[in-house]
Design a protein around this motif. Structure first.
Motif, PDB file in Angstrom:
ATOM      1  N   GLU A 158       0.835  -1.190   0.000  1.00  0.00           N
ATOM      2  CA  GLU A 158       0.000   0.000   0.000  1.00  0.00           C
ATOM      3  C   GLU A 158       0.879   1.252   0.000  1.00  0.00           C
ATOM      4  O   GLU A 158       0.591   2.220  -0.716  1.00  0.00           O
ATOM      5  CB  GLU A 158      -0.904  -0.034   1.227  1.00  0.00           C
ATOM      6  N   ASP A 159       1.969   1.216   0.762  1.00  0.00           N
ATOM      7  CA  ASP A 159       2.891   2.355   0.795  1.00  0.00           C
ATOM      8  C   ASP A 159       3.528   2.619  -0.566  1.00  0.00           C
ATOM      9  O   ASP A 159       3.726   3.776  -0.957  1.00  0.00           O
ATOM     10  CB  ASP A 159       3.998   2.131   1.829  1.00  0.00           C
ATOM     11  N   GLU A 160       3.865   1.561  -1.296  1.00  0.00           N
ATOM     12  CA  GLU A 160       4.446   1.732  -2.638  1.00  0.00           C
ATOM     13  C   GLU A 160       3.430   2.341  -3.594  1.00  0.00           C
ATOM     14  O   GLU A 160       3.776   3.196  -4.419  1.00  0.00           O
ATOM     15  CB  GLU A 160       4.942   0.392  -3.173  1.00  0.00           C
ATOM     16  N   ILE A 161       2.196   1.918  -3.488  1.00  0.00           N
ATOM     17  CA  ILE A 161       1.135   2.487  -4.332  1.00  0.00           C
ATOM     18  C   ILE A 161       0.956   3.965  -4.004  1.00  0.00           C
ATOM     19  O   ILE A 161       0.853   4.801  -4.908  1.00  0.00           O
ATOM     20  CB  ILE A 161      -0.175   1.688  -4.175  1.00  0.00           C
ATOM     21  N   VAL A 162       0.949   4.293  -2.723  1.00  0.00           N
ATOM     22  CA  VAL A 162       0.838   5.699  -2.310  1.00  0.00           C
ATOM     23  C   VAL A 162       1.989   6.517  -2.879  1.00  0.00           C
ATOM     24  O   VAL A 162       1.773   7.615  -3.410  1.00  0.00           O
ATOM     25  CB  VAL A 162       0.783   5.810  -0.763  1.00  0.00           C
ATOM     26  N   ALA A 163       3.203   6.009  -2.813  1.00  0.00           N
ATOM     27  CA  ALA A 163       4.366   6.740  -3.340  1.00  0.00           C
ATOM     28  C   ALA A 163       4.230   7.006  -4.835  1.00  0.00           C
ATOM     29  O   ALA A 163       4.540   8.109  -5.306  1.00  0.00           O
ATOM     30  CB  ALA A 163       5.644   5.962  -3.048  1.00  0.00           C
ATOM     31  N   ILE A 164       3.760   6.025  -5.580  1.00  0.00           N
ATOM     32  CA  ILE A 164       3.560   6.207  -7.027  1.00  0.00           C
ATOM     33  C   ILE A 164       2.515   7.282  -7.289  1.00  0.00           C
ATOM     34  O   ILE A 164       2.706   8.158  -8.140  1.00  0.00           O
ATOM     35  CB  ILE A 164       3.158   4.863  -7.687  1.00  0.00           C
TER      36      ILE A 164
ATOM     37  N   GLY B  68       2.067  12.536   0.772  1.00  0.00           N
ATOM     38  CA  GLY B  68       1.548  11.286   1.303  1.00  0.00           C
ATOM     39  C   GLY B  68       0.456  11.484   2.330  1.00  0.00           C
ATOM     40  O   GLY B  68      -0.468  10.677   2.437  1.00  0.00           O
ATOM     41  N   ALA B  69       0.533  12.588   3.086  1.00  0.00           N
ATOM     42  CA  ALA B  69      -0.487  12.871   4.101  1.00  0.00           C
ATOM     43  C   ALA B  69      -1.868  13.066   3.483  1.00  0.00           C
ATOM     44  O   ALA B  69      -2.876  12.851   4.144  1.00  0.00           O
ATOM     45  CB  ALA B  69      -0.090  14.104   4.908  1.00  0.00           C
ATOM     46  N   VAL B  70      -1.904  13.448   2.220  1.00  0.00           N
ATOM     47  CA  VAL B  70      -3.181  13.624   1.513  1.00  0.00           C
ATOM     48  C   VAL B  70      -3.602  12.315   0.853  1.00  0.00           C
ATOM     49  O   VAL B  70      -4.758  11.890   0.962  1.00  0.00           O
ATOM     50  CB  VAL B  70      -3.056  14.742   0.440  1.00  0.00           C
ATOM     51  N   ILE B  71      -2.666  11.663   0.193  1.00  0.00           N
ATOM     52  CA  ILE B  71      -2.977  10.472  -0.604  1.00  0.00           C
ATOM     53  C   ILE B  71      -3.189   9.222   0.258  1.00  0.00           C
ATOM     54  O   ILE B  71      -4.119   8.446   0.017  1.00  0.00           O
ATOM     55  CB  ILE B  71      -1.850  10.201  -1.625  1.00  0.00           C
ATOM     56  N   ALA B  72      -2.348   9.007   1.255  1.00  0.00           N
ATOM     57  CA  ALA B  72      -2.381   7.753   2.032  1.00  0.00           C
ATOM     58  C   ALA B  72      -3.741   7.456   2.667  1.00  0.00           C
ATOM     59  O   ALA B  72      -4.231   6.325   2.560  1.00  0.00           O
ATOM     60  CB  ALA B  72      -1.284   7.752   3.088  1.00  0.00           C
ATOM     61  N   PRO B  73      -4.399   8.422   3.317  1.00  0.00           N
ATOM     62  CA  PRO B  73      -5.702   8.099   3.908  1.00  0.00           C
ATOM     63  C   PRO B  73      -6.763   7.740   2.861  1.00  0.00           C
ATOM     64  O   PRO B  73      -7.630   6.897   3.102  1.00  0.00           O
ATOM     65  CB  PRO B  73      -6.105   9.369   4.657  1.00  0.00           C
ATOM     66  N   GLN B  74      -6.669   8.370   1.696  1.00  0.00           N
ATOM     67  CA  GLN B  74      -7.620   8.069   0.632  1.00  0.00           C
ATOM     68  C   GLN B  74      -7.409   6.666   0.088  1.00  0.00           C
ATOM     69  O   GLN B  74      -8.368   5.934  -0.161  1.00  0.00           O
ATOM     70  CB  GLN B  74      -7.502   9.105  -0.486  1.00  0.00           C
ATOM     71  N   VAL B  75      -6.147   6.280  -0.090  1.00  0.00           N
ATOM     72  CA  VAL B  75      -5.836   4.934  -0.580  1.00  0.00           C
ATOM     73  C   VAL B  75      -6.261   3.893   0.456  1.00  0.00           C
ATOM     74  O   VAL B  75      -6.876   2.878   0.120  1.00  0.00           O
ATOM     75  CB  VAL B  75      -4.335   4.810  -0.933  1.00  0.00           C
TER      76      VAL B  75
END
Length: 107
Positions: free
Chosen positions: A54-60, A69-76
């Motif tokens: 999941e972290d790798e997907i967030v980074a991409i 990441g603080a914006v994208i990670a919770p959404q993912v």
């Protein structure tokens, strides 16, 4: 410290991708209710290969959409929780074997 989740498509899910990969329609075969993912949701679905965490997907996604990441990670994370609740995905251990990746033209 535990490893971040790794996700794959559930075995009883069928999918159809648009030619430009901006739309993905998925169907959980036991339920029969189709879902259509557009743009970023389609991108997440296509990046989910059973090996990327999941972290790798967030980074991409952070790189592609120029967001932190603080914006994208919770959404993912919320997206995966929803997919899991609908039985569209399974959490799996990652063996990092490139031969197991479903390579797509999305990166």
């Amino acid at each position: 410290m535990s490893r971040p989740p790794t996700w794959r498509r559930a075995s009883n899910v069928a999918e159809v991708r648009s030619a430009d990969l901006h739309i993905v329609a998925v169907l959980q075969l036991d339920v029969g209710e189709p879902r259509v993912f557009n743009d970023s949701a389609a991108k997440i679905w296509l990046l989910m290969d059973g090996c990327r965490s999941e972290d790798e997907i967030v980074a991409i996604l952070c790189k592609e959409f120029d967001q932190p990441g603080a914006v994208i990670a919770p959404q993912v994370a919320a997206f995966f929780v929803g997919l899991l609740a609908e039985r569209l995905v399974d959490a799996v251990p990652c063996d990092n074997a490139l031969s197991k990746r479903q390579e797509t033209a999305i990166e």
